[in-house]
Design a protein around this motif. Structure first.
Motif, short mmCIF file in Angstrom:
data_model
loop_
_atom_site.label_atom_id
_atom_site.label_comp_id
_atom_site.label_asym_id
_atom_site.label_seq_id
_atom_site.Cartn_x
_atom_site.Cartn_y
_atom_site.Cartn_z
N TYR A 23 7.43 -8.91 -3.84
CA TYR A 23 8.78 -9.15 -3.33
C TYR A 23 9.82 -8.50 -4.24
O TYR A 23 10.74 -7.85 -3.77
N ARG A 25 9.45 -6.03 -6.36
CA ARG A 25 9.40 -4.57 -6.27
C ARG A 25 10.14 -4.07 -5.04
O ARG A 25 10.82 -3.05 -5.08
N CYS A 26 9.98 -4.77 -3.93
CA CYS A 26 10.70 -4.39 -2.72
C CYS A 26 12.21 -4.52 -2.91
O CYS A 26 12.98 -3.73 -2.39
N GLY A 29 13.62 -1.72 -5.69
CA GLY A 29 13.46 -0.31 -5.36
C GLY A 29 14.76 0.45 -5.20
O GLY A 29 15.01 1.43 -5.91
N ASP A 30 15.61 0.03 -4.29
CA ASP A 30 16.87 0.73 -4.03
C ASP A 30 18.07 0.03 -4.63
O ASP A 30 19.18 0.52 -4.52
N ASP A 96 15.70 -4.81 6.06
CA ASP A 96 15.13 -3.86 5.12
C ASP A 96 13.95 -4.48 4.37
O ASP A 96 12.88 -3.86 4.25
N ILE A 97 14.11 -5.70 3.88
CA ILE A 97 13.03 -6.33 3.12
C ILE A 97 11.84 -6.62 4.02
O ILE A 97 10.68 -6.49 3.61
N ASN A 99 10.87 -4.78 6.59
CA ASN A 99 10.18 -3.50 6.75
C ASN A 99 9.41 -3.12 5.48
O ASN A 99 8.29 -2.62 5.56
N ARG A 100 10.00 -3.36 4.32
CA ARG A 100 9.33 -3.03 3.06
C ARG A 100 8.10 -3.90 2.85
O ARG A 100 7.06 -3.42 2.36
N GLN A 103 5.39 -2.66 5.05
CA GLN A 103 4.87 -1.43 4.48
C GLN A 103 3.94 -1.74 3.30
O GLN A 103 2.87 -1.15 3.16
N ALA A 104 4.32 -2.68 2.46
CA ALA A 104 3.47 -3.08 1.33
C ALA A 104 2.18 -3.71 1.83
O ALA A 104 1.11 -3.47 1.27
#
Length: 128
Positions: A23, A25-26, A29-30, A96-97, A99-100, A103-104
């Motif tokens: 969590y 890291r997601c 990231g940005d 966004d989180i 989707n991340r 993806q993870a």
């Protein structure tokens, strides 16, 4: 309890730690400078997510009821510009989180599948 010198913890704590690290890291990231303001939302995401091991969410375990649902923001329903900005940012962040994290999850599944092999047996293969 765990420390750098005595790193013995139960497996459940290790799994939870890995999930929390994912969590974070997601989040980071940005948003390396503003991750702290989103930390409560990461906590909310974790606490309201369904856990297959216990067949419910951590929120349900603690409070005995399902977690509250967040209504998506409908533009034009507020009168304060600051509230409008915060709700727009919240909805964008949550999407966004989500989707991340998906993806993870896909990445972890593909990594896990690399160590598995597919075995198919035919009826004639059995020696009787």
């Amino acid at each position: 309890m765990s420390s750098a010198f005595h790193a013995q913890t139960d497996d459940q704590s290790e799994v939870v730690n890995r999930v929390i690290v994912m969590y974070l890291r997601c989040l980071v990231g940005d948003r390396p400078k503003s991750w702290l303001q989103w930390l409560p939302w990461a906590e909310f995401c974790y606490n309201t997510s369904y856990q297959t091991a216990v067949k419910c969410s951590p929120f349900h375990i603690v409070y005995g009821r399902d977690p509250p649902t967040l209504c998506s923001y409908q533009q034009g329903t507020d009168r304060v510009a600051t509230v409008h900005k915060q709700l727009i940012a919240r909805d964008e962040f949550m999407e966004d989180i989500k989707n991340r994290l998906l993806q993870a999850q896909v990445t972890m599944q593909s990594t896990h599948d690399k160590h598995r092999r597919s075995v198919h047996y035919e009826v004639g293969d059995w020696v009787g």
